[in-house]
Design a protein around this motif. Structure first.
Motif, PDB file in Angstrom:
ATOM      1  N   GLY A  12       0.828  -1.197   0.000  1.00 31.91           N
ATOM      2  CA  GLY A  12       0.000   0.000   0.000  1.00 31.91           C
ATOM      3  C   GLY A  12       0.867   1.253   0.000  1.00 31.91           C
ATOM      4  O   GLY A  12       0.467   2.291  -0.542  1.00 31.91           O
ATOM      5  N   SER A  13       2.041   1.157   0.575  1.00 30.31           N
ATOM      6  CA  SER A  13       2.930   2.322   0.644  1.00 30.31           C
ATOM      7  C   SER A  13       3.286   2.802  -0.752  1.00 30.31           C
ATOM      8  O   SER A  13       3.148   3.984  -1.071  1.00 30.31           O
ATOM      9  N   ALA A  14       3.756   1.881  -1.602  1.00 25.57           N
ATOM     10  CA  ALA A  14       4.111   2.265  -2.968  1.00 25.57           C
ATOM     11  C   ALA A  14       2.870   2.754  -3.709  1.00 25.57           C
ATOM     12  O   ALA A  14       2.935   3.716  -4.486  1.00 25.57           O
ATOM     13  N   TYR A  45      -5.545  -1.232  -1.687  1.00 26.05           N
ATOM     14  CA  TYR A  45      -5.666  -2.352  -0.748  1.00 26.05           C
ATOM     15  C   TYR A  45      -4.285  -2.994  -0.620  1.00 26.05           C
ATOM     16  O   TYR A  45      -3.496  -2.999  -1.562  1.00 26.05           O
ATOM     17  N   SER A  46      -4.020  -3.527   0.552  1.00 22.77           N
ATOM     18  CA  SER A  46      -2.760  -4.239   0.783  1.00 22.77           C
ATOM     19  C   SER A  46      -3.052  -5.541   1.501  1.00 22.77           C
ATOM     20  O   SER A  46      -3.904  -5.597   2.388  1.00 22.77           O
ATOM     21  N   PHE A  47      -2.316  -6.590   1.122  1.00 21.02           N
ATOM     22  CA  PHE A  47      -2.437  -7.884   1.807  1.00 21.02           C
ATOM     23  C   PHE A  47      -1.625  -7.924   3.103  1.00 21.02           C
ATOM     24  O   PHE A  47      -1.706  -8.904   3.853  1.00 21.02           O
ATOM     25  N   SER A  48      -0.812  -6.879   3.332  1.00 19.75           N
ATOM     26  CA  SER A  48       0.170  -6.894   4.424  1.00 19.75           C
ATOM     27  C   SER A  48      -0.370  -7.390   5.757  1.00 19.75           C
ATOM     28  O   SER A  48       0.228  -8.242   6.403  1.00 19.75           O
ATOM     29  N   LYS A  49      -1.492  -6.826   6.191  1.00 22.27           N
ATOM     30  CA  LYS A  49      -1.944  -7.058   7.561  1.00 22.27           C
ATOM     31  C   LYS A  49      -2.710  -8.372   7.679  1.00 22.27           C
ATOM     32  O   LYS A  49      -2.392  -9.205   8.506  1.00 22.27           O
ATOM     33  N   ILE A 109      -5.149  10.188  11.341  1.00 26.06           N
ATOM     34  CA  ILE A 109      -4.715   9.324  10.241  1.00 26.06           C
ATOM     35  C   ILE A 109      -3.269   8.879  10.426  1.00 26.06           C
ATOM     36  O   ILE A 109      -2.485   9.539  11.115  1.00 26.06           O
ATOM     37  N   PHE A 110      -2.976   7.745   9.789  1.00 26.50           N
ATOM     38  CA  PHE A 110      -1.623   7.192   9.669  1.00 26.50           C
ATOM     39  C   PHE A 110      -0.739   8.261   9.037  1.00 26.50           C
ATOM     40  O   PHE A 110      -0.920   8.596   7.862  1.00 26.50           O
ATOM     41  N   THR A 111       0.160   8.866   9.804  1.00 25.54           N
ATOM     42  CA  THR A 111       0.862  10.070   9.353  1.00 25.54           C
ATOM     43  C   THR A 111       1.869   9.916   8.217  1.00 25.54           C
ATOM     44  O   THR A 111       2.020  10.862   7.450  1.00 25.54           O
ATOM     45  N   TYR A 118      -8.289  -3.550  15.245  1.00 23.88           N
ATOM     46  CA  TYR A 118      -6.905  -3.871  14.889  1.00 23.88           C
ATOM     47  C   TYR A 118      -5.953  -3.048  15.765  1.00 23.88           C
ATOM     48  O   TYR A 118      -4.868  -3.497  16.136  1.00 23.88           O
ATOM     49  N   TYR A 119      -6.394  -1.819  16.047  1.00 21.74           N
ATOM     50  CA  TYR A 119      -5.737  -0.945  17.019  1.00 21.74           C
ATOM     51  C   TYR A 119      -6.827  -0.443  17.945  1.00 21.74           C
ATOM     52  O   TYR A 119      -8.011  -0.534  17.626  1.00 21.74           O
ATOM     53  N   THR A 120      -6.408   0.133  19.062  1.00 22.59           N
ATOM     54  CA  THR A 120      -7.377   0.923  19.799  1.00 22.59           C
ATOM     55  C   THR A 120      -6.685   2.166  20.318  1.00 22.59           C
ATOM     56  O   THR A 120      -5.489   2.151  20.621  1.00 22.59           O
ATOM     57  N   THR A 159      -9.057   6.081  -1.119  1.00 25.73           N
ATOM     58  CA  THR A 159      -9.329   5.343   0.114  1.00 25.73           C
ATOM     59  C   THR A 159      -8.356   4.180   0.278  1.00 25.73           C
ATOM     60  O   THR A 159      -8.110   3.427  -0.661  1.00 25.73           O
ATOM     61  N   ASP A 160      -7.787   4.079   1.452  1.00 16.33           N
ATOM     62  CA  ASP A 160      -6.868   2.985   1.793  1.00 16.33           C
ATOM     63  C   ASP A 160      -7.631   2.035   2.696  1.00 16.33           C
ATOM     64  O   ASP A 160      -7.914   2.347   3.848  1.00 16.33           O
ATOM     65  N   ASP A 161      -7.977   0.863   2.144  1.00 18.04           N
ATOM     66  CA  ASP A 161      -8.854  -0.084   2.857  1.00 18.04           C
ATOM     67  C   ASP A 161      -8.100  -1.289   3.404  1.00 18.04           C
ATOM     68  O   ASP A 161      -8.664  -2.381   3.519  1.00 18.04           O
ATOM     69  N   VAL A 162      -6.835  -1.089   3.761  1.00 20.91           N
ATOM     70  CA  VAL A 162      -6.025  -2.226   4.217  1.00 20.91           C
ATOM     71  C   VAL A 162      -6.676  -2.999   5.375  1.00 20.91           C
ATOM     72  O   VAL A 162      -6.522  -4.214   5.472  1.00 20.91           O
ATOM     73  N   TYR A 163      -7.461  -2.305   6.209  1.00 22.59           N
ATOM     74  CA  TYR A 163      -8.086  -2.990   7.356  1.00 22.59           C
ATOM     75  C   TYR A 163      -9.532  -3.408   7.081  1.00 22.59           C
ATOM     76  O   TYR A 163     -10.246  -3.806   8.003  1.00 22.59           O
TER      77      TYR A 163
HETATM   78  C1  LIG Z   1      -0.069  -1.054   7.570  1.00 24.10           C
HETATM   79  C2  LIG Z   1      -0.755  -0.129   6.668  1.00 24.10           C
HETATM   80  C3  LIG Z   1      -0.709  -0.329   5.281  1.00 24.10           C
HETATM   81  C4  LIG Z   1       0.041  -1.454   4.654  1.00 24.10           C
HETATM   82  O1  LIG Z   1       1.132  -0.898   3.996  1.00 24.10           O
HETATM   83  P1  LIG Z   1       2.070  -1.829   3.122  1.00 24.10           P
HETATM   84  O2  LIG Z   1       2.961  -0.876   2.454  1.00 24.10           O
HETATM   85  O3  LIG Z   1       1.173  -2.571   2.217  1.00 24.10           O
HETATM   86  O4  LIG Z   1       2.767  -2.756   4.069  1.00 24.10           O
HETATM   87  C5  LIG Z   1      -1.389   0.541   4.460  1.00 24.10           C
HETATM   88  N1  LIG Z   1      -2.090   1.561   4.979  1.00 24.10           N
HETATM   89  C6  LIG Z   1      -2.158   1.778   6.299  1.00 24.10           C
HETATM   90  C7  LIG Z   1      -2.963   2.911   6.800  1.00 24.10           C
HETATM   91  C8  LIG Z   1      -1.496   0.939   7.181  1.00 24.10           C
HETATM   92  O5  LIG Z   1      -1.592   1.169   8.492  1.00 24.10           O
END
Ligand SMILES: *Cc1c(COP(=O)(O)O)cnc(C)c1O
Length: 554
Positions: free
Chosen positions: A191-193, A327-331, A220-222, A460-462, A301-305
């Motif tokens: 998702g970062s890239a 979307y990311s499969f990471s989590k 938001i995720f800064t 996933y967080y609180t 929109t970043d829907d990773v969760y």
């Molecule tokens: C962890 C996270 C991701 C995942 O990022 P990757 O680069 O796919 O590992 C994406 N967005 C948010 C908001 C996250 O917290």
């Protein structure tokens, strides 16, 4: 190691210098970011005074993995090497796979009694019967891709991969909505890239210009806000904020800010990070009304969760024309080291319309830019421009995510799709959700806080409000002492240095003062009980330091 220690020391000194001045502290934390503050605290925790084992609930890296898709990947690699050895097999060298008869050879090679082979058999059946893919073509693409002996072709996404990822997105993020248009997918290095590529392409293509306003759903995720194309391109950010009082949903008057046509883009993480809540159906409907008034709005929109909230529906499913989905499969699958995610958008979308409406001067500039890779730059869709820009246009022909990574994405997606095709709940997703839920329940119980079991809470967080907790458990006197004597970073540093617990600084995500983010992804249930115990142990010590008798504590 020395460098890390040095960095931690410098950070501590900087932070100490900033304590005297809260404004300076805020400035500093903007510059160094919540993640760097946590890195310094991780160092403090390592040598904590109590000699406790470190409990790091800072980062969101999960402590589970998907084993099934990994086994299937290993098996498929093995099978693919066998296919290559059919054309040439001399020492360590093999040839390139042949298509003719590949389906029959696959059937002969797989043992239905073996669980991994059985999964691969079901996966291939699903691709053929449910997704309508051609068995031989698909197997040939899979074999070539996992072997990785061709450049990614098409460079944006392998064609069978695109079909599989489409089905996965449809099944996990749309909540039953059937999108009218076709979704194009660009697999990326996480998702970062995806975010970096999108912001680069939006600014390069002059869809976002210096001085433009972009709305950001906060907290938001800064790190996303520190991408140069956000930070340095003179974009002006407008906060569309949510609060604990609204259960971290976005209130009407906040969504209303998006009706202003000078707001060009809206960027959100949904379910959010750090608050970990999904937008309600009501808010999605309200957002649709705002888009009616501001039809040029680009939503990102970043829907990773997404899979962690119950009955989740993406903004992309509600507003496909205006929305770019990441979307990311990471989590979910514990694949943060693989770097696999994707960008998805409709074939017909607001970005392509806005490109066609650019002033002639901008169009001419872009024609020249893309002329090196296409004969008809005007017709190049935005999503393909994102791909080209990911390799600075010139190296467009070598863009695209590595093909073995695309195969692994296929297998992860298929590990889910084989259940939905049978109308069954995916036991892996259920287990991932139940895992974070059990941890959340244990933590909240141990802290004496009320649980929020609403569907929107991805858990996933609180975010825990430490000030409110201190007031409730110890009374106003200790809260006053805490606010007078300790900055929030002091408190987190004490927790690390004295008790070996690492949590994240809420205001570093634009969350309210006094909040900390606790990740429920990376420790076991009993560890969350221990985090609560150590936190109270620190607060007891604070009482002593403040000269507040513990028996007075509430
Ligand atoms: C962890 C996270 C991701 C995942 O990022 P990757 O680069 O796919 O590992 C994406 N967005 C948010 C908001 C996250 O917290």
């Amino acid at each position: 190691m020395k460098r890390i220690l040095c960095l931690a020391l410098i950070l501590c000194l900087l932070l100490t210098a900033a304590f005297a001045d809260p404004e300076a502290e805020r400035q500093l934390e903007k510059e160094i970011g919540a993640f760097e503050i946590t890195a310094a605290q991780r160092e403090l925790a390592r040598t904590n005074a109590a000699g406790y084992p470190v409990l790091d609930a800072g980062r969101g890296n999960p402590n589970w993995i998907n084993a099934q898709a990994r086994s299937a990947y290993a098996r498929l690699m093995n099978y693919a090497i066998g296919e290559c050895e059919l054309t040439l097999h001399e020492g360590g060298m093999a040839g390139q796979a042949k298509k003719a008869g590949i389906g029959e050879r696959f059937d002969a090679a797989m043992d239905p009694e073996d669980p991994t082979d059985a999964f691969l058999i079901s996966a291939v059946e699903l691709c053929v019967n449910t997704l309508g893919l051609n068995k031989d073509s698909m197997l040939k693409e899979l074999v070539d891709a996992i072997i990785g002996d061709y450049y990614p072709t098409p460079s944006r996404c392998l064609s069978n991969t695109e079909a599989i990822l489409n089905a996965f997105l449809q099944d996990t993020l749309y909540n039953g909505a059937d999108l009218a248009g076709r979704t194009g997918v660009f697999p990326t290095e996480g998702g970062s890239a995806a975010m970096v590529y999108i912001f680069e392409a939006l600014s390069h293509n002059r869809l976002l210009k210096p001085g433009d306003q972009i709305a950001i759903a906060t907290p938001i995720f800064t790190p996303y806000m520190q991408i140069p194309s956000v930070k340095d391109y003179g974009l002006v950010s407008v906060d569309v904020s949510s609060t604990a009082e609204d259960n971290w949903d976005i209130a009407e008057e906040q969504i209303a800010k998006l009706e202003d046509p000078s707001v060009k883009a809206f960027f959100l993480v949904n379910p959010s990070n750090p608050a970990s809540h999904a937008l309600s159906q009501n808010t999605l409907a309200r957002l649709a009304q705002a888009v009616e008034k501001n039809p040029d709005l680009i939503i990102l929109t970043d829907d990773v969760y997404g899979t962690f909230a119950e009955d989740f529906q993406s903004v992309y499913a509600a507003l496909p024309y205006n929305t770019i989905l990441v979307y990311s499969f990471s989590k979910l699958y514990g694949v943060t080291g693989w770097r696999i995610g994707m960008i998805a958008m409709q074939d017909e979308n607001v970005c392509d319309r806005l490109l066609s409406q650019l002033p002639e001067e901008d169009k001419n500039y872009l024609r020249e830019e893309y002329a090196i890779v296409t004969a008809d730059p005007d017709a190049m869709p935005f999503l393909d421009r994102v791909v080209a820009d990911s390799r600075s246009i010139g190296l467009y022909h070598t863009s695209g995510l590595s093909t073995p990574s695309q195969v692994f994405m296929d297998l992860l997606a298929l590990s889910h799709l084989i259940y939905s095709a049978r109308g069954e709940e995916d036991p892996y997703i259920r287990l991932a959700n139940d895992t974070v839920r059990a941890r959340y329940a244990a933590l909240m119980d141990a802290l004496g806080l009320e649980q929020d079991q609403s569907e929107a809470n991805a858990q996933y967080y609180t975010l825990v409000d430490v000030y409110a907790l201190v007031e409730a458990e110890y009374g106003g006197e200790l809260l006053q002492w805490l606010q007078a004597e300790k900055t929030e970073i002091d408190f987190l540093s004490d927790l690390a240095a004295r008790k070996g617990v690492v949590l994240m600084y809420g205001p570093g995500f634009s969350a309210p003062a006094g909040t900390v983010r606790i990740s429920l992804a990376n420790l076991n249930t009993e560890d969350y009980l221990e985090i609560a115990r150590r936190l109270f142990e620190l607060l007891d010590e604070y009482c002593e330091e403040a000269g507040i008798a513990l028996e007075n504590a509430a």
